[in-house]
Design a protein around this motif. Structure first.
Motif, PDB file in Angstrom:
ATOM      1  N   LEU A 156      -0.109   4.852   1.009  1.00  0.00           N
ATOM      2  CA  LEU A 156      -0.313   5.277   2.395  1.00  0.00           C
ATOM      3  C   LEU A 156      -1.730   5.782   2.603  1.00  0.00           C
ATOM      4  O   LEU A 156      -2.371   5.475   3.618  1.00  0.00           O
ATOM      5  CB  LEU A 156       0.703   6.358   2.773  1.00  0.00           C
ATOM      6  N   GLU A 157      -2.213   6.573   1.660  1.00  0.00           N
ATOM      7  CA  GLU A 157      -3.570   7.108   1.776  1.00  0.00           C
ATOM      8  C   GLU A 157      -4.614   5.995   1.739  1.00  0.00           C
ATOM      9  O   GLU A 157      -5.636   6.067   2.422  1.00  0.00           O
ATOM     10  CB  GLU A 157      -3.831   8.097   0.651  1.00  0.00           C
ATOM     11  N   LYS A 158      -4.349   4.964   0.950  1.00  0.00           N
ATOM     12  CA  LYS A 158      -5.294   3.859   0.841  1.00  0.00           C
ATOM     13  C   LYS A 158      -5.139   2.842   1.970  1.00  0.00           C
ATOM     14  O   LYS A 158      -5.921   1.888   2.068  1.00  0.00           O
ATOM     15  CB  LYS A 158      -5.118   3.155  -0.500  1.00  0.00           C
ATOM     16  N   GLY A 159      -4.130   3.034   2.821  1.00  0.00           N
ATOM     17  CA  GLY A 159      -3.924   2.106   3.926  1.00  0.00           C
ATOM     18  C   GLY A 159      -3.307   0.785   3.501  1.00  0.00           C
ATOM     19  O   GLY A 159      -3.374  -0.197   4.234  1.00  0.00           O
ATOM     20  N   GLN A 160      -2.681   0.770   2.325  1.00  0.00           N
ATOM     21  CA  GLN A 160      -2.069  -0.465   1.841  1.00  0.00           C
ATOM     22  C   GLN A 160      -0.681  -0.683   2.413  1.00  0.00           C
ATOM     23  O   GLN A 160      -0.204  -1.819   2.486  1.00  0.00           O
ATOM     24  CB  GLN A 160      -1.995  -0.429   0.307  1.00  0.00           C
ATOM     25  N   VAL A 161      -0.010   0.387   2.802  1.00  0.00           N
ATOM     26  CA  VAL A 161       1.312   0.296   3.419  1.00  0.00           C
ATOM     27  C   VAL A 161       1.325   1.207   4.643  1.00  0.00           C
ATOM     28  O   VAL A 161       0.428   2.040   4.832  1.00  0.00           O
ATOM     29  CB  VAL A 161       2.437   0.697   2.435  1.00  0.00           C
ATOM     30  N   PHE A 162       2.365   1.060   5.455  1.00  0.00           N
ATOM     31  CA  PHE A 162       2.489   1.848   6.672  1.00  0.00           C
ATOM     32  C   PHE A 162       3.841   2.561   6.689  1.00  0.00           C
ATOM     33  O   PHE A 162       4.843   2.036   6.193  1.00  0.00           O
ATOM     34  CB  PHE A 162       2.372   0.960   7.912  1.00  0.00           C
ATOM     35  N   LYS A 163       3.853   3.735   7.276  1.00  0.00           N
ATOM     36  CA  LYS A 163       5.078   4.499   7.470  1.00  0.00           C
ATOM     37  C   LYS A 163       5.688   4.081   8.799  1.00  0.00           C
ATOM     38  O   LYS A 163       5.010   4.033   9.820  1.00  0.00           O
ATOM     39  CB  LYS A 163       4.768   5.995   7.466  1.00  0.00           C
TER      40      LYS A 163
END
Length: 1077
Positions: A156-163
Motif C-alpha cells: 500500500l505504501e509503495k502504491g502497488q495495491v489499493f485499499k
C-alpha cells in the motif's frame, strides 16, 4: 490447450451482413471446440496465468442465462437497463446474453463469463446438497494465498495495491465491485478465483490489472453508438429511449457495446480496441506522468493519481483487478442467514445404517450439510454436523427433514485455499422461515442489532423520575419558561426532542427559536449509558416496534420535552426578516417549559383554517391541552407565523441550489412514531451548529457531508433525458432540481413515468456520511452537503435517537463555555469595550477569528474541550465510522421489514391483481414496473409449454399466443420447459362472470392493521388478512394473442414466493383470459 473464453462482441452497422455472419459462425465453431469448463489458477505475482472463470459453449438453456424473477433480489425501486442492438449469432448457444444494471447505485455490470451469470452459484449443476470435499495438500488449490498484513501494508505504501470496499452483485455473485476512495469508477473483480475468498463488505487489498485487460464500460461512449438517435432505433414513446441487445429493447438507459472477453493474464483481451489498450503498440498499465507534477508526492498518491488519470483517459473502459488479501473482515461474516439442506445427509445415514461396518466409521465425524444463504451475495457454505446445535443434531438423528424449513443464523469460521466454499457454524435457530417473528429476528441478526435490555449499570446513570431542574442550572442558563414554546410531532410520538417558538419584533422581523433537549447533560462521557448509546448509535425502527438508542424511562420522561414540565435544552434564536435572511443569532443553554403538544394533523388543521381562535375545539379532534398562562389563540398565531416563515426559507433554500428527489416508495404505517420531522427550522439549526463547532474546533468537529453524485452515471441520465426532449441540467444540485421540476410539469399526465425517472436520477447519488472535520482539513470543498447545497452540515436536532447529535451537543457546549471564559478573561483585563456583536465571538453570526487565535482564546477553547470531553480527531473518526455503519444497518432493517410485510400481505392474500408498466422488452423476457409496490420484476416467457412467442424486430413488439402443440425439451437442456402457469394466471371468462378476484384465502388473521403509502397517498388495508382495498381498482385481464410494446400497461398477478422453502420474494405473472383454458 488454451482455455476457451466466451466472447461478447459489439455489433455495429455494416453493409456487408454476410461477412459479419461468417465471422460469428467461425467464432461459434471455435467455442464448440473448447466446450469444457475449466478454472485456470496461477500465482498472484503474475508468473503464472491468473485465475479466472473460463466457460465454453455447453448448450445451456435460456433459463440458465439469467436468473428468473423469483431468483432476483427483492428491489424497492426500478433499476435502469442498458442494452445494445445486435442480432443473435448463428449457431450460438448463448442466444440472449444480457447486460443489466445492478441495484448498487445503478452501476453497469460486465458479463465477461456469459454462462456463469445464469447460474447464481457455480455449483448449481451439482444440486444444492453437493458439498465439495477439502482437497488434499498435494493437489492444486482453488485460491492463491492471502498476503500477510506486513506485505499488504508495504505494498500500500509503495502504491502497488489499493485499499477498497468489496461489494458483490446481487444478481450475479461471480461479479464484485471494489470502491477505492478517490477513484470515480469501481474496479470489477470477476470470477471466484479473482475474488479470492473475499465476501460482501470486506475491506480488501486489490491489484488493478493492466489497461489492456480492462473491460468495456457499458453505458460508455466507446466505439458504440452510445445514445442512438431516433433514426437508429424505433421509439415507443417520445420520452423513451429504445435500445436493444440481442433482440432485447429497453425504455430508459443508454446503448453501449457489450463486454469484451476478459483474460486476467495481462495479455490483450479479444475484441479490445488496441487504440484504447496500448501505448505505442505495447500493452501497458501505466502512462508517462513524469511531466504531470507527480514527482514530489509519495508513491501511494502517485499510483492513485495515475489510476484516476487512466480512467479519465479511457472513459469507455472499466478497470479490473484481483484480491490479494483482506485488510478488514466484514461483520457480515459473523451474521449469515440461511436454510440448511439436510436431505443428502439423511440419505447417507440411511445407507450407513444398512452397512453396520460403516456405521461407526470415523468418516461420520466429517459429515456435513449445506447452508444456503438467503442473501444471494454470499456463497453456499458447508457446516460440519458435529458442530450443529444439539437440537438440530437430535432432529437429524430422528430423520426430521423439516429442519430445512428452519431459518438459521451462522458465521463463517474458515475459508482455506483448498476449499471451494467456506466452512460455517450455526449459531442461532430462528424458527420457520414463513413466519414473521423468525424473519424479524433474522433481519436483526443479519444487521448485528441486538434486542437485549439496557444493563443495570446503564439504567443507574438515569436520575430518578422525580428529578427537578437544579438551582445551579436555573442560575447559569437562560430561563425561557414564560415563552410560548410547543412541540410538533406525529400523533403517536412518545419522545419529544425538539420544540419551536416565534415572536414578532417591533421592526416587523421575527425571532424564531428552536429548542432541543439537552440530552448530553444526562448522558455523560465514558459512563455505562454513554457506551451503550455509542454501541447502538441510533434507534432502529421496525413496522410495529422500535429498538431505542436510550432507555425509554429516560427518552420518554426526563430527556423528553413533555408539555407542562421544566426541561433542560439547547436553544437557538434567529432574527429573520420577511425575505428569509438571518440578521442575527443567539445560541445557548436554556430551561424551557413546553405549553402544548401538537400533532402534524393539528398543524395542518390550523393551516387549513379549521381551528377558530374563538372556538378552538371546532375541529373533529379538538385542540390539544394548553399548559401555563397561554391561550389556544397564542399557539394558533405562532403556528401560522412559522408556516409563513417556513415557506420563505424553503423557497430561499431551493433558490440557493438545494435538491429534492421524491420517488415512489412503499411504506407501511402501523405507527408513525419515529418518522423524523425535519422542518426548515431543523435544517437551519443543523447548519448553524455545524458552522459554530467547525470554526471553534476545526480539527475535531463531527460533521455530515453528502458527496457529489457519480458524474459518469449522472451524464448518462442527462444524455437520455436531453435526447428525448427532456432538458436536464446537471451542472449543480440546484439546476438539477429545477430541471426535474420542469420535467415533472411536462409529464404531469404521466406521473408513473416521472416517478421512474426520479428513481433513475437517484442512482448516481451517494450516501451522506458522518466524518471528522480533521480528516478533510485540507479539502474543505469536500465537506459540503450536495443535496442541501450548504458548505457545512451536521446532526444536532435528534439527540434522543442519534448518538452523533449527543457528541455535537458536547462540542457546542464547549464552544459556548469557551466563549464565556474568553469574555470573562477580557473583562478582567478591562478590554470589554467590544460591541454586542463581537461579544458573541464564537457562537454569533460572525466568528471572531482573532479572538479564537489569541492566547486567551486558545486557552479557553482547550479548557472547555477538556471539560466536556470533546474527542480528539482520531477517536472521532472511529466514532463517525461506527455511526455510519450503524445508520446503514438501521436503514437496512427498516427496508427489510417493509419488504417482509409486503410479502406477508401477498402471502395472506394469495394473489394480488394490479397493473404494471413495461420497461424492457425482448424475445426472452420483459421487465416491468409495478407501481403499487414500487418494485421491478421480470417475466420470462421463452421455453413455455402451450405458448408461442413472436418477436417483431421491425416494430420492437412482442406477440404472445396460446399454442396447442407440445413443446419438447431443448437438446442439452438440463431443465424442463416452464408451464404456462409459471408465466401467466389464465382465467376463463366464465370464472370472471362468477366473480373471480384472486382473493383465495381470507380466513386466518394476524390481527394487525396497516396502510400502504406509495406516491404520497395512503391506502388503508385494514387487517392484514383482509387486504380488500388492494383490489380497490378493478383490473381486467388481457386476452390472447397479447401484443406488448415498450411502456405498455399490462395486467399482472403478484404472489408471495419463498418462506419455509427459500428466501422471501414477490413473484409476478401475466393476468390473462382465455376460453381455451
Amino acid at each position: 490447450m488454451k482455455a476457451a473464453v466466451a466472447e461478447q462482441s459489439h455489433v455495429e452497422r455494416s453493409d456487408d451482413v454476410d461477412k459479419d455472419k461468417k465471422k460469428k459462425r467461425r467464432s461459434s465453431r471455435r467455442s464448440k471446440q473448447n466446450s469444457s469448463t475449466t478454472i485456470v489458477s496461477g500465482s498472484i505475482n503474475g508468473l503464472q496465468s491468473e485465475s479466472t472463470e473460463i466457460v465454453g459453449s455447453s448448450g445451456m438453456t435460456n433459463e440458465q442465462q439469467l436468473p428468473k424473477a423469483s431468483n432476483v433480489a427483492f428491489n424497492s425501486l426500478p433499476t435502469m437497463h442498458i442494452t445494445e442492438n445486435a442480432a443473435p449469432s448463428e449457431g450460438s448457444t448463448v442466444e440472449n446474453q444480457q447486460l443489466f444494471f445492478s441495484d448498487f447505485g445503478g452501476m453497469a455490470f460486465s458479463k465477461s463469463c456469459p454462462e456463469t451469470i445464469s447460474s447464481e452459484d457455480p455449483m448449481e449443476p451439482y444440486g444444492k446438497d453437493f458439498i465439495p470435499t477439502r482437497q488434499p495438500s498435494h493437489q492444486q488449490k482453488y485460491f492463491t494465498p492471502h498476503r500477510s498484513t506486513e506485505a499488504i501494508n508495504e505494498a500500500l505504501e509503495k502504491g502497488q495495491v489499493f485499499k477498497a470496499l468489496f461489494r458483490v452483485n446481487a444478481h450475479n455473485r461471480l461479479e464484485a465491485y471494489c470502491k477505492i476512495d478517490g477513484v470515480a469508477t469501481d474496479v470489477l473483480i470477476s470470477g471466484i478465483a479473482a475474488q479470492n475468498r473475499a465476501v460482501e463488505g470486506d475491506i480488501v487489498a486489490i491489484k488493478v490489472d493492466p489497461l489492456c485487460s480492462w473491460t468495456k464500460m457499458k453505458g460508455s461512449a466507446g466505439t458504440s453508438n452510445n445514445f442512438a438517435s431516433p433514426d437508429d432505433h424505433s421509439c415507443a414513446s417520445g420520452v423513451t429511449e429504445l435500445a436493444t441487445e440481442k433482440g432485447l429493447c429497453y425504455a430508459g438507459g443508454t446503448s453501449s457495446g457489450t463486454s469484451v472477453a476478459l483474460e486476467l493474464t495481462g495479455r490483450q483481451a479479444p475484441g479490445v480496441d488496441s487504440r484504447h489498450s496500448s501505448i505505442n503498440g505495447h500493452c501497458s498499465s501505466q502512462l508517462d506522468f513524469s511531466q504531470a507534477g507527480f514527482l514530489d508526492q509519495n508513491a501511494a498518491a502517485v499510483s492513485l493519481e495515475k489510476l484516476c488519470a487512466m480512467i479519465n483517459s479511457f472513459p469507455s473502459k472499466r478497470p479490473t483487478g484481483k484480491v490479494l488479501g483482506i485488510i478488514e473482515r466484514s461483520h457480515r461474516r459473523d451474521a449469515v442467514v440461511g436454510f440448511l439442506s439436510v436431505k443428502q445427509c439423511l440419505l447417507n445415514r440411511n445407507v450407513s445404517k444398512k452397512d453396520k461396518k460403516k456405521k461407526n466409521s470415523s468418516s461420520l465425524n466429517h459429515e456435513s450439510v449445506m447452508l444456503m444463504p438467503t442473501d444471494p451475495k454470499f456463497p453456499k457454505m458447508s457446516v460440519f454436523v458435529r458442530d450443529l446445535p444439539d437440537v438440530i443434531k437430535k432432529r437429524l438423528d430422528d430423520g426430521d427433514s423439516t429442519i430445512e424449513k428452519e431459518l438459521v443464523g451462522a458465521r463463517i469460521d474458515d475459508w482455506g485455499e483448498e476449499s471451494y466454499i467456506p466452512q460455517a457454524q450455526v449459531l442461532h435457530i430462528f424458527g420457520r422461515g414463513g413466519e414473521i417473528e423468525p424473519q424479524i429476528a433474522a433481519i436483526l441478526f443479519e444487521n448485528t442489532i441486538h434486542l437485549s435490555e439496557f444493563s443495570p449499570e446503564s439504567l443507574s446513570c438515569i436520575p430518578h423520575i422525580s428529578w427537578k431542574v437544579p438551582s445551579e442550572e436555573l442560575r447559569t442558563r437562560r430561563d425561557l419558561r414564560n415563552l410560548c414554546i410547543f412541540t410538533i410531532d406525529p400523533s403517536t410520538a412518545r419522545e419529544f426532542d425538539d420544540a419551536l417558538s416565534v415572536e414578532r419584533l417591533s421592526n416587523g422581523n421575527f425571532k424564531v427559536g428552536v429548542h432541543i433537549a439537552d440530552v448530553s447533560y444526562f448522558v455523560l462521557p465514558d459512563t455505562a449509558l454513554d457506551r451503550e448509546a455509542q454501541i447502538r448509535s441510533t434507534s432502529v425502527y421496525l413496522l410495529r416496534d422500535k429498538i431505542p438508542m436510550l432507555p425509554s424511562l429516560f427518552s420518554e420522561n426526563l430527556g423528553s420535552l413533555n408539555p407542562g414540565v421544566d426541561r433542560l435544552a439547547f436553544s437557538i434564536f434567529w432574527d429573520i426578516n420577511l425575505a428569509g435572511e438571518v440578521l442575527d443569532q443567539w445560541v445557548g443553554r436554556t430551561v424551557i417549559r413546553s405549553c402544548c403538544k401538537l400533532s402534524y394533523e393539528n398543524v395542518q388543521d390550523i393551516i387549513d383554517g379549521l381551528f377558530d381562535n374563538k372556538n378552538p375545539n371546532s375541529s373533529k379532534d379538538g385542540f390539544p391541552q394548553i399548559h401555563g398562562d397561554f391561550e389556544c389563540s397564542d399557539v394558533i398565531k405562532c403556528v401560522k407565523s412559522l408556516c409563513e416563515i417556513s415557506r420563505t426559507l424553503k423557497d430561499k433554500r431551493f433558490n440557493n441550489g438545494a435538491l429534492r428527489l421524491e420517488s415512489s416508495k412503499l411504506a407501511f404505517l402501523f405507527d408513525e412514531d419515529g418518522i423524523p420531522y425535519d422542518s426548515e427550522f431543523m435544517l437551519l439549526a443543523n447548519t448553524t451548529v455545524a458552522e459554530i463547532i467547525f470554526r471553534a474546533y476545526p480539527d475535531s468537529a463531527l460533521l455530515r457531508r453528502h458527496p457529489e453524485p457519480n458524474i459518469r452515471k449522472l451524464r448518462e441520465f442527462e444524455a437520455f433525458c436531453n435526447k428525448h426532449g427532456l432538458e436536464l441540467d446537471i451542472t449543480s444540485s440546484g439546476r438539477l432540481h429545477n430541471s426535474l421540476e420542469r420535467i415533472k410539469e411536462t409529464l404531469k399526465n404521466d406521473s408513473l413515468l416521472f416517478n421512474i425517472l426520479i428513481s433513475y436520477a437517484s442512482k448516481p447519488m451517494q450516501l451522506a456520511k458522518y466524518f471528522c472535520s480533521g480528516d478533510l482539513k485540507d479539502a474543505e470543498s469536500d465537506c459540503g452537503h450536495y443535496a442541501l447545497a450548504v458548505p457545512l452540515y451536521t446532526h444536532f436536532t435528534s439527540p434522543l435517537r442519534r448518538y452523533p447529535d449527543i457528541l455535537v451537543h458536547r462540542t457546542l457546549a464547549a464552544a459556548i463555555e469557551a466563549e464565556e471564559m474568553y469574555l470573562k478573561c477580557m473583562t478582567l483585563q478591562k478590554l470589554n469595550n467590544r460591541t454586542e456583536l463581537t461579544r458573541r465571538c464564537f457562537t454569533g453570526i460572525c466568528f471572531d477569528k482573532d479572538a479564537a487565535e489569541s492566547i486567551e482564546g486558545r486557552e479557553a477553547l482547550s479548557a472547555a474541550a477538556a471539560k466536556y470531553r470533546v474527542p480528539c480527531a482520531e477517536i472521532l473518526a472511529d466514532v463517525a465510522a461506527c455511526c455510519n455503519e450503524r445508520k446503514l444497518a438501521s436503514r437496512n432493517v427498516k427496508d427489510s421489514s417493509d419488504k417482509l410485510y409486503a410479502w406477508v400481505l401477498l402471502k395472506k392474500k394469495e394473489i394480488l391483481l394490479t397493473e404494471a408498466r413495461v420497461l424492457g422488452l425482448g424475445p426472452r423476457f420483459m421487465s416491468i414496473y409495478v407501481q403499487k409496490l414500487a418494485i421491478e420484476r421480470r417475466i420470462y416467457y421463452d421455453e413455455v409449454e402451450e405458448m408461442t412467442v413472436e418477436w417483431l424486430d421491425a416494430t420492437s413488439a412482442l406477440v404472445l399466443s396460446l399454442s396447442t402443440h407440445k413443446r419438447f425439451q431443448r437438446r442439452n437442456s438440463p431443465g424442463k420447459c416452464r408451464t404456462i402457469e409459471d408465466v401467466a394466471l389464465v382465467v376463463s371468462p366464465v370464472e370472471l362472470a362468477l366473480g373471480f378476484s384472486g382473493d383465495i384465502d381470507n380466513e386466518e388473521s394476524i390481527g394487525s392493521t396497516s396502510q400502504i403509502v406509495t406516491s404520497g397517498a395512503s391506502i388503508d388495508l385494514g387487517p392484514i388478512s383482509e387486504c380488500s382495498s388492494l383490489d380497490a381498482t378493478e383490473v381486467d385481464p388481457a386476452a390472447f394473442p397479447l401484443t406488448v410494446r415498450l411502456l405498455s400497461t399490462i395486467p399482472v398477478a403478484l404472489h408471495a414466493v419463498g418462506g419455509d422453502d427459500g428466501p422471501l420474494d414477490i413473484g409476478v405473472r401475466l393476468y390473462m383470459s382465455s376460453y381455451f383454458r
